[in-house]
Motif scaffolding. Structure first.
Motif, PDB file in Angstrom:
ATOM      1  N   UNK B 444       2.197   5.846  -1.363  1.00  0.00           N
ATOM      2  CA  UNK B 444       2.052   5.110  -0.101  1.00  0.00           C
ATOM      3  C   UNK B 444       2.106   3.598  -0.328  1.00  0.00           C
ATOM      4  N   UNK B 445       2.711   2.920   0.629  1.00  0.00           N
ATOM      5  CA  UNK B 445       2.969   1.490   0.502  1.00  0.00           C
ATOM      6  C   UNK B 445       1.704   0.620   0.445  1.00  0.00           C
ATOM      7  N   UNK B 446       0.699   0.898   1.289  1.00  0.00           N
ATOM      8  CA  UNK B 446      -0.477   0.015   1.262  1.00  0.00           C
ATOM      9  C   UNK B 446      -1.094  -0.080  -0.138  1.00  0.00           C
ATOM     10  N   UNK B 447      -1.171   1.039  -0.810  1.00  0.00           N
ATOM     11  CA  UNK B 447      -1.776   1.071  -2.136  1.00  0.00           C
ATOM     12  C   UNK B 447      -0.828   0.457  -3.173  1.00  0.00           C
ATOM     13  N   UNK B 448       0.420   0.892  -3.161  1.00  0.00           N
ATOM     14  CA  UNK B 448       1.379   0.473  -4.184  1.00  0.00           C
ATOM     15  C   UNK B 448       1.655  -1.025  -4.109  1.00  0.00           C
ATOM     16  N   UNK B 449       1.984  -1.517  -2.921  1.00  0.00           N
ATOM     17  CA  UNK B 449       2.345  -2.918  -2.766  1.00  0.00           C
ATOM     18  C   UNK B 449       1.088  -3.778  -2.565  1.00  0.00           C
ATOM     19  N   UNK B 450       0.156  -3.217  -1.774  1.00  0.00           N
ATOM     20  CA  UNK B 450      -1.036  -3.993  -1.428  1.00  0.00           C
ATOM     21  C   UNK B 450      -1.839  -4.417  -2.644  1.00  0.00           C
ATOM     22  N   UNK B 451      -1.925  -3.535  -3.624  1.00  0.00           N
ATOM     23  CA  UNK B 451      -2.730  -3.862  -4.793  1.00  0.00           C
ATOM     24  C   UNK B 451      -2.107  -5.017  -5.585  1.00  0.00           C
ATOM     25  N   UNK B 482      -7.342  -0.135   3.736  1.00  0.00           N
ATOM     26  CA  UNK B 482      -8.413   0.751   4.216  1.00  0.00           C
ATOM     27  C   UNK B 482      -7.897   1.775   5.204  1.00  0.00           C
ATOM     28  N   UNK B 483      -7.091   1.310   6.134  1.00  0.00           N
ATOM     29  CA  UNK B 483      -6.679   2.169   7.240  1.00  0.00           C
ATOM     30  C   UNK B 483      -5.346   2.868   7.018  1.00  0.00           C
ATOM     31  N   UNK B 484      -4.565   2.366   6.071  1.00  0.00           N
ATOM     32  CA  UNK B 484      -3.214   2.905   5.942  1.00  0.00           C
ATOM     33  C   UNK B 484      -2.939   3.686   4.676  1.00  0.00           C
ATOM     34  N   UNK B 485      -3.888   3.725   3.737  1.00  0.00           N
ATOM     35  CA  UNK B 485      -3.607   4.403   2.465  1.00  0.00           C
ATOM     36  C   UNK B 485      -3.761   5.910   2.610  1.00  0.00           C
ATOM     37  N   UNK B 486      -3.050   6.605   1.730  1.00  0.00           N
ATOM     38  CA  UNK B 486      -3.052   8.066   1.787  1.00  0.00           C
ATOM     39  C   UNK B 486      -4.307   8.665   1.157  1.00  0.00           C
ATOM     40  N   UNK B 487      -4.864   8.015   0.157  1.00  0.00           N
ATOM     41  CA  UNK B 487      -6.062   8.579  -0.473  1.00  0.00           C
ATOM     42  C   UNK B 487      -7.057   7.470  -0.785  1.00  0.00           C
ATOM     43  N   UNK B 488      -8.148   7.875  -1.424  1.00  0.00           N
ATOM     44  CA  UNK B 488      -9.261   6.949  -1.655  1.00  0.00           C
ATOM     45  C   UNK B 488      -8.912   5.796  -2.602  1.00  0.00           C
ATOM     46  N   UNK B 489      -7.894   5.945  -3.448  1.00  0.00           N
ATOM     47  CA  UNK B 489      -7.604   4.859  -4.388  1.00  0.00           C
ATOM     48  C   UNK B 489      -7.243   3.584  -3.634  1.00  0.00           C
ATOM     49  N   UNK B 490      -6.214   3.659  -2.808  1.00  0.00           N
ATOM     50  CA  UNK B 490      -5.875   2.490  -1.999  1.00  0.00           C
ATOM     51  C   UNK B 490      -6.889   2.264  -0.898  1.00  0.00           C
ATOM     52  N   UNK B 491      -7.401   3.361  -0.351  1.00  0.00           N
ATOM     53  CA  UNK B 491      -8.284   3.277   0.803  1.00  0.00           C
ATOM     54  C   UNK B 491      -9.650   2.709   0.499  1.00  0.00           C
ATOM     55  N   UNK B 492     -10.070   2.751  -0.754  1.00  0.00           N
ATOM     56  CA  UNK B 492     -11.393   2.234  -1.092  1.00  0.00           C
ATOM     57  C   UNK B 492     -11.388   1.006  -1.993  1.00  0.00           C
ATOM     58  N   UNK B 493     -10.246   0.626  -2.515  1.00  0.00           N
ATOM     59  CA  UNK B 493     -10.193  -0.601  -3.306  1.00  0.00           C
ATOM     60  C   UNK B 493     -10.770  -1.794  -2.526  1.00  0.00           C
ATOM     61  N   UNK B 494     -10.606  -1.832  -1.194  1.00  0.00           N
ATOM     62  CA  UNK B 494     -11.251  -2.920  -0.439  1.00  0.00           C
ATOM     63  C   UNK B 494     -12.788  -2.935  -0.548  1.00  0.00           C
ATOM     64  N   UNK B 495     -13.407  -1.826  -0.918  1.00  0.00           N
ATOM     65  CA  UNK B 495     -14.875  -1.844  -1.049  1.00  0.00           C
ATOM     66  C   UNK B 495     -15.338  -2.849  -2.105  1.00  0.00           C
ATOM     67  N   UNK B 496     -14.882  -2.732  -3.347  1.00  0.00           N
ATOM     68  CA  UNK B 496     -15.296  -3.764  -4.310  1.00  0.00           C
ATOM     69  C   UNK B 496     -14.808  -5.158  -3.918  1.00  0.00           C
TER      70      UNK B 496
END
Lengths: 160, 517
Positions: B444-451, B482-496
């Motif tokens: 998924x793009x949010x995780x791959x590119x966003x990170x 947070x809202x666009x990732x497919x799983x917790x990896x991209x979806x939770x990186x915003x937590x830290x």
């Protein structure tokens, strides 16, 4: 592990044997790649066609799997593989300084091998030894609370 | 008379020399003509005292630690094998405060028994749960697990019984039980300790799961960084097979359950259940879209129970002592106990199993003894690399899934990593993005590119470039992930990332008074 002088023709025979051993297991590719790397120290790209034929996969699929996982490598590493943990627990206990020390002493960066072929340096993200950070793994041995001087001793031993 | 001496085979104990200590003690005993039997147990989890050597006495075990090879002759000179005092004496193991204050259910045997001795396991109440389970119907077993209130200990905290019930309800000629042993979170090691210190409890838990839902094949997907766990698991599986606790006819019940360990290959994302299944199938560990749920279409497309090590290892005691016994521990909707792992910059790091409800402050100071460096503890990351960083003002939060949700944090797998006041939180935020970039499966793009963009933007903030604009950009980027990732990896990186920014704004070049909640 075979030593670096072993001719690859033996490796081909070995890979054939490992394929025979593993190909009928469900989800055989990962166990097979592990077996190859355990024996040779890496997964030679020259083995892809053989693997793909046995498992009814395309060569691209085999390549895709090998390169997806950090554990698998396509080139022979040095005689020893040193992994330094870069995760948070180890960072809180000074792993950044340890990384810098290792790179300076070995005169290499991550994913590189020393000129004398003694040590390949890799990063690892958690060895589950977080209670005794910072941690380093040398081949299959884990070391906790590693200071720069402990690291020097490990390097000296690996180079001996 | 033979004296029994316990020396751990646990990875962390080995990492500070347990093997050499065991060899030295054996050699010293031999040279002195003393009759000793050395048992390689798991670790009691008091890691600052490893290598902790215990001697069996009529009054109970007596502990010495931390023992180094150089201490061995003096231990023998002091007659430690008759429990005589020495500078490293810790007294009766069970009387050590750290152990006495715990509520060990899942970890009851870890450090106590010989991990690969079936006799020892059974002598310490092992396999009582399975024997009870075999008298029940699948639905009754699932009801017991549901009633216990057990929620997945891997991080998502989904009720285990509900997951099992879904698999039970599926009609299929083949079902699977998959144990997620890809414990990759920094600061966590309780899965490793169970697998090395009491592998039978995991095997028993998986067997009960198999019997409950009608699955005949189990896989333990084990991370490649745990070579000692691999050895212990395979030894225990072999013993269980030979003794009829696994195989075609589990304890003569007519029910089959086979178990195999599969090695992972160093991809953090494979701790996510759907990418784990892809990996087990021999593919790249790409996250699957859900639905379908793995409980309905899991491994090789068949109904599959996927549970974490600690979840499965908590099942035997529930079937042994009853759902109510387990549920009586805990608070609110967090029932039972949580094996908490203290890590990072603390004096006394180790495994603490307690009912839910203890506070971070109790763990950090009463158990952890404060920072290892003697400086103030400034930030604590709970729940692995995707968990929020908590400031001192939140240390009184009780360990409870819902209480943590209220402060926009997660308990995850119960790992607690402490940092002293030398930590630079903008650097930790950068690391969180960097880790996500290294480990993203790329689907998924949010995780791959966003990170990757996240790392760049934090670098700009750290160098002061377009400061206000880039702070806003981190927030927008985090929102997308947070809202666009497919799983917790991209979806939770915003937590830290966001917790670092919100609680420690001064590290990002913002005034301290902007600090949120």
């Amino acid at each position: 592990m075979l030593d670096s002088n072993t001719p690859l023709v033996d490796a081909d025979a070995l890979i054939s044997r490992l394929i025979t051993e593993h190909q009928h297991r469900p989800g055989a590719l990962l166990p097979l790649l592990h077996a190859i790397q355990d024996n040779l120290g890496y997964v030679p790209e020259s083995a892809y066609p053989q693997i793909s034929k046995a498992l009814a996969l395309s060569v691209a699929e085999v390549h895709g799997v090998v390169t997806f996982y950090h554990h698998f490598r396509t080139h022979k590493p040095g005689r020893n593989v040193m992994q330094i943990c870069r995760a948070e627990s180890c960072q809180s206990m000074g792993s950044e300084a340890l990384e810098a020390h290792a790179k300076k002493c070995l005169n290499i960066d991550y994913h590189q091998t020393t000129a004398d072929n003694a040590i390949t340096l890799e990063a690892v993200y958690c060895l589950g030894n977080c209670a005794l950070s910072p941690s380093v793994m040398m081949n299959d041995e884990i070391y906790g609370r590693v200071s720069p001087s402990d690291l020097d001793a490990l390097i000296a031993e690996a180079k001996a | 008379m033979t004296t029994t001496i316990y020396i751990p085979r646990d990875s962390s104990a080995l990492s500070v020399g347990a093997e050499k200590v065991a060899v030295a003690i054996a050699a010293e005993a031999k040279s002195r003509g003393l009759d000793v039997e050395i048992i390689r147990n798991g670790s009691r989890g008091l890691y600052w005292l490893e290598t902790m050597v215990e001697v069996s006495t009529p009054k109970g075990r007596v502990a010495y630690g931390p023992v180094k090879v150089k201490d061995v002759p003096s231990l023998f000179d002091a007659d430690f094998i008759n429990a005589k005092p020495h500078a490293l004496s810790l007294g009766l193991t069970e009387e050590i405060d750290w152990i006495k204050k715990q509520q060990r259910l899942t970890f009851a045997r870890v450090g106590v028994t010989n991990p690969v001795s079936l006799d020892d396991y059974i002598a310490h109440d092992g396999y009582k749960g399975l024997k009870n389970a075999l008298k029940l119907s699948g639905a009754e077993i699932v009801k017991a697990v549901t009633d216990s209130g057990l929620r997945g200990r891997g991080g998502a905290a989904f009720p285990t019984g509900i997951k099992w019930n879904t698999v039970l309800g599926c009609a299929s000629e083949q079902k699977y039980v998959v144990c997620n042993a890809d414990e990759g979170d920094s600061g966590t090691y309780s899965d490793r300790m169970i697998m090395e210190g009491d592998p039978f409890v995991l095997i028993e838990g998986m067997t009960i799961a198999g019997v409950a839902v009608g699955a005949t094949q189990g896989y333990i997907y084990l991370r490649s960084e745990y070579p000692h766990a691999l050895v212990a698991l395979n030894q225990a599986i072999e013993v269980a097979n030979k003794a009829g606790y696994l195989g075609d006819d589990v304890l003569g019940s007519g029910k089959a359950f086979h178990l195999e360990v599969r090695r992972a290959a160093g991809a953090y994302v494979c701790g996510e259940e759907t990418s784990l299944l892809e990996s087990l199938e021999g593919k790249r560990g790409l996250v699957r879209f859900k639905p379908p749920l793995p409980a309905i279409e899991g491994l090789f497309g068949k109904p599959t129970v996927v549970n974490n090590v600690i979840s499965l290892a908590s099942v035997p005691i529930i079937l042994d002592k009853g759902a109510q016994y387990y549920a009586d521990y805990g608070m609110g909707r967090s029932r039972g106990t949580l094996p908490i792992q203290l890590a990072g910059n603390l004096k006394h790091n180790g495994l603490v199993e307690l009912a839910f409800g203890a506070t971070l402050r109790e763990l950090l100071y009463d158990f952890g003894g404060g920072s290892a460096t003697g400086k103030p503890i400034r930030a604590v990351q709970v729940g692995g690399p995707l968990g929020a960083f908590l400031p001192e003002s939140q240390f009184d939060t009780p360990l409870d899934y819902e209480e943590f949700t209220k402060i926009w944090a997660v308990l995850g797998h119960g790992g607690i990593v402490a940092f002293d006041d030398t930590v630079d939180m903008s650097k930790m935020a950068r690391y969180a993005f960097e880790f996500c970039a290294v480990e993203s499966c790329g689907k998924c793009t949010p995780c791959r590119i966003g990170s990757t963009r996240g790392v760049e933007v934090i670098d700009k903030i750290r160098s002061g470039k377009d400061h206000a604009k880039n702070i806003q950009l981190v927030r927008d980027l985090s929102d997308t992930m947070l809202n666009g990732s497919l799983c917790a990896l991209g979806g939770m990186t915003p937590y830290p990332v966001l917790s670092a920014l919100n609680h420690f704004p001064q590290d990002f070049g913002l005034p301290a008074e902007t600090q949120a909640g």
